[in-house]
Each structure stands twice: as C-alpha cells, then as structure tokens.
Design a protein around this motif. Structure first.
Motif, mmCIF file in Angstrom:
data_model
loop_
_atom_site.group_PDB
_atom_site.id
_atom_site.type_symbol
_atom_site.label_atom_id
_atom_site.label_comp_id
_atom_site.label_asym_id
_atom_site.label_seq_id
_atom_site.Cartn_x
_atom_site.Cartn_y
_atom_site.Cartn_z
ATOM 1 N N THR A 56 -16.953 -15.016 -48.480
ATOM 2 C CA THR A 56 -16.765 -16.238 -47.717
ATOM 3 C C THR A 56 -16.704 -17.425 -48.666
ATOM 4 O O THR A 56 -17.240 -17.382 -49.776
ATOM 5 C CB THR A 56 -17.909 -16.472 -46.708
ATOM 6 O OG1 THR A 56 -19.156 -16.588 -47.406
ATOM 7 C CG2 THR A 56 -17.989 -15.347 -45.689
ATOM 8 N N CYS A 57 -16.028 -18.476 -48.212
ATOM 9 C CA CYS A 57 -16.029 -19.736 -48.950
ATOM 10 C C CYS A 57 -16.321 -20.847 -47.950
ATOM 11 O O CYS A 57 -16.017 -20.716 -46.769
ATOM 12 C CB CYS A 57 -14.721 -19.965 -49.689
ATOM 13 S SG CYS A 57 -13.244 -20.074 -48.678
ATOM 14 N N GLY A 58 -16.929 -21.936 -48.434
ATOM 15 C CA GLY A 58 -17.353 -22.968 -47.503
ATOM 16 C C GLY A 58 -17.183 -24.374 -48.015
ATOM 17 O O GLY A 58 -16.863 -24.603 -49.182
ATOM 18 N N ARG A 59 -17.424 -25.314 -47.112
ATOM 19 C CA ARG A 59 -17.330 -26.736 -47.444
ATOM 20 C C ARG A 59 -18.392 -27.180 -48.441
ATOM 21 O O ARG A 59 -18.280 -28.256 -49.025
ATOM 22 C CB ARG A 59 -17.438 -27.574 -46.172
ATOM 23 C CG ARG A 59 -16.236 -27.433 -45.298
ATOM 24 C CD ARG A 59 -16.295 -28.376 -44.136
ATOM 25 N NE ARG A 59 -15.091 -28.219 -43.346
ATOM 26 C CZ ARG A 59 -14.974 -28.613 -42.109
ATOM 27 N NH1 ARG A 59 -15.991 -29.194 -41.508
ATOM 28 N NH2 ARG A 59 -13.849 -28.430 -41.466
ATOM 29 N N ASP A 60 -19.409 -26.363 -48.621
ATOM 30 C CA ASP A 60 -20.438 -26.676 -49.623
ATOM 31 C C ASP A 60 -19.969 -26.311 -51.033
ATOM 32 O O ASP A 60 -20.737 -26.332 -51.971
ATOM 33 C CB ASP A 60 -21.753 -25.979 -49.293
ATOM 34 C CG ASP A 60 -21.654 -24.458 -49.309
ATOM 35 O OD1 ASP A 60 -20.531 -23.915 -49.444
ATOM 36 O OD2 ASP A 60 -22.697 -23.798 -49.169
ATOM 37 N N ARG A 61 -18.669 -25.959 -51.182
ATOM 38 C CA ARG A 61 -17.997 -25.609 -52.445
ATOM 39 C C ARG A 61 -18.456 -24.266 -52.999
ATOM 40 O O ARG A 61 -18.275 -23.977 -54.164
ATOM 41 C CB ARG A 61 -18.196 -26.719 -53.486
ATOM 42 C CG ARG A 61 -17.684 -28.069 -53.048
ATOM 43 C CD ARG A 61 -17.807 -29.126 -54.123
ATOM 44 N NE ARG A 61 -18.942 -28.956 -55.002
ATOM 45 C CZ ARG A 61 -20.035 -29.696 -54.994
ATOM 46 N NH1 ARG A 61 -20.173 -30.666 -54.137
ATOM 47 N NH2 ARG A 61 -21.007 -29.476 -55.859
ATOM 48 N N SER A 62 -19.038 -23.433 -52.144
ATOM 49 C CA SER A 62 -19.542 -22.144 -52.611
ATOM 50 C C SER A 62 -18.632 -20.991 -52.207
ATOM 51 O O SER A 62 -17.922 -21.052 -51.208
ATOM 52 C CB SER A 62 -20.947 -21.884 -52.064
ATOM 53 O OG SER A 62 -20.887 -21.604 -50.680
ATOM 54 N N VAL A 63 -18.677 -19.956 -53.023
ATOM 55 C CA VAL A 63 -18.113 -18.644 -52.704
ATOM 56 C C VAL A 63 -19.296 -17.692 -52.654
ATOM 57 O O VAL A 63 -20.119 -17.670 -53.575
ATOM 58 C CB VAL A 63 -17.087 -18.196 -53.768
ATOM 59 C CG1 VAL A 63 -16.725 -16.734 -53.621
ATOM 60 C CG2 VAL A 63 -15.836 -19.062 -53.684
ATOM 61 N N ARG A 64 -19.399 -16.934 -51.573
ATOM 62 C CA ARG A 64 -20.514 -15.996 -51.416
ATOM 63 C C ARG A 64 -19.980 -14.599 -51.175
ATOM 64 O O ARG A 64 -19.027 -14.408 -50.424
ATOM 65 C CB ARG A 64 -21.408 -16.410 -50.246
ATOM 66 C CG ARG A 64 -22.083 -17.733 -50.458
ATOM 67 C CD ARG A 64 -22.912 -18.156 -49.250
ATOM 68 N NE ARG A 64 -23.298 -19.547 -49.379
ATOM 69 C CZ ARG A 64 -24.381 -19.982 -49.993
ATOM 70 N NH1 ARG A 64 -25.216 -19.122 -50.526
ATOM 71 N NH2 ARG A 64 -24.644 -21.265 -50.069
ATOM 72 N N ILE A 65 -20.633 -13.634 -51.809
ATOM 73 C CA ILE A 65 -20.322 -12.225 -51.623
ATOM 74 C C ILE A 65 -21.482 -11.616 -50.851
ATOM 75 O O ILE A 65 -22.635 -11.701 -51.287
ATOM 76 C CB ILE A 65 -20.134 -11.506 -52.980
ATOM 77 C CG1 ILE A 65 -19.095 -12.239 -53.847
ATOM 78 C CG2 ILE A 65 -19.748 -10.051 -52.764
ATOM 79 C CD1 ILE A 65 -17.716 -12.371 -53.217
ATOM 80 N N ASP A 96 -25.020 -10.929 -52.171
ATOM 81 C CA ASP A 96 -25.029 -10.296 -53.493
ATOM 82 C C ASP A 96 -24.658 -11.259 -54.611
ATOM 83 O O ASP A 96 -24.952 -11.004 -55.774
ATOM 84 C CB ASP A 96 -24.073 -9.103 -53.526
ATOM 85 C CG ASP A 96 -24.647 -7.883 -52.815
ATOM 86 O OD1 ASP A 96 -25.777 -7.959 -52.307
ATOM 87 O OD2 ASP A 96 -23.962 -6.845 -52.788
ATOM 88 N N GLY A 97 -23.989 -12.361 -54.281
ATOM 89 C CA GLY A 97 -23.604 -13.314 -55.318
ATOM 90 C C GLY A 97 -23.160 -14.629 -54.725
ATOM 91 O O GLY A 97 -22.613 -14.676 -53.629
ATOM 92 N N VAL A 98 -23.417 -15.706 -55.479
ATOM 93 C CA VAL A 98 -23.005 -17.059 -55.079
ATOM 94 C C VAL A 98 -22.480 -17.777 -56.305
ATOM 95 O O VAL A 98 -23.080 -17.691 -57.383
ATOM 96 C CB VAL A 98 -24.188 -17.879 -54.504
ATOM 97 C CG1 VAL A 98 -23.749 -19.294 -54.156
ATOM 98 C CG2 VAL A 98 -24.812 -17.196 -53.315
#
Length: 82
Positions: free
Chosen positions: A7-16, A25-27
């Motif tokens: 996933t990706c979000g407005r908080d500028r993060s990519v999360r697995i 599992d990862g950010v």
C-alpha cells in the motif's frame, strides 16, 4: 508466492503487509507522496509511481532498496503482468 500486499498513502509511506499474519513487514517513507504501487507476483519487487518518476524497489528482509528510476510522469496506475 508470498502472502504480501503493498500500500501507499498520503503520509508518503509505502507499506508491505503480510495478510496471513496481519502484520506490517516493511515501511519506507519518501520525500514525496506516492500515487500508485504494484507488487511483483514473486514478492521481491514493488513499482512505485510518483509525480515525476517510477521507482523500482527491491524488497529485502528489513529494507526497500532502489533498483531503478524511470522518467515516467504522473503514473496513477501500475501493474505487473503474470
């Protein structure tokens, strides 16, 4: 196949996420907001679209490492074919 979603979000993060264990599992947080994301069926790579580029990232045990940047602007959708 690994039980992962990205996933990706407005908080500028990519999360697995591991959807079987319901854990992250990862950010990775970027300087700019990602607009699209696709995870490779093998679970080894993610493709992330930004306003001015696409980034191919390798998923490691505790990190996401940049493999390549492509000069594709305003990528709102990304998908691997398999």
């Amino acid at each position: 196949l690994k039980p992962l979603i990205a996933t990706c979000g407005r908080d500028r993060s990519v999360r697995i996420w591991n959807y079987l264990e319901k854990t992250v599992d990862g950010v990775k947080v970027f300087k700019e907001e990602p607009h699209s994301i696709a995870i490779h069926p093998s679970g080894l790579y993610v493709l992330v679209g930004f306003t001015d580029k696409l980034r191919l990232l390798s998923l490691l045990m505790d990190d996401m490492r940049l493999v390549r940047e492509l000069p594709v602007k305003a990528c709102k959708e990304a998908q691997y074919s398999h």
